[in-house]
Design a protein around this motif. Structure first.
Motif: not given
Length: 67
Positions: A49-59
């Motif tokens: 996913v992409r978070l609202t602050d732009g960081q991308v990672g796996r939940v």
């Protein structure tokens, strides 16, 4: 809830993700889902996913605010 099933996720949920750079240490980053990037219905390492602050990672963890 773990983050391996796409159906459990939607924009606006608070989640803990693991960033690519933090995979060795296991450090989690908390944020709010903006976009779901994984197209498949499940993923063994977590849905990306992409978070609202732009960081991308796996939940890793989905936080539910039930009372």
């Amino acid at each position: 809830m773990n983050g391996r099933n796409r159906k459990d996720l939607q924009p606006g949920l608070t989640v803990d993700i693991i960033l690519k750079a933090d995979q060795r240490t296991g450090k989690l980053t908390r944020g709010v889902v903006k976009d779901i990037l994984t197209n498949s219905s499940t993923h063994p390492h977590g849905i990306k996913v992409r978070l609202t602050d732009g960081q991308v990672g796996r939940v890793q963890v989905i936080h539910t605010h039930e009372k």
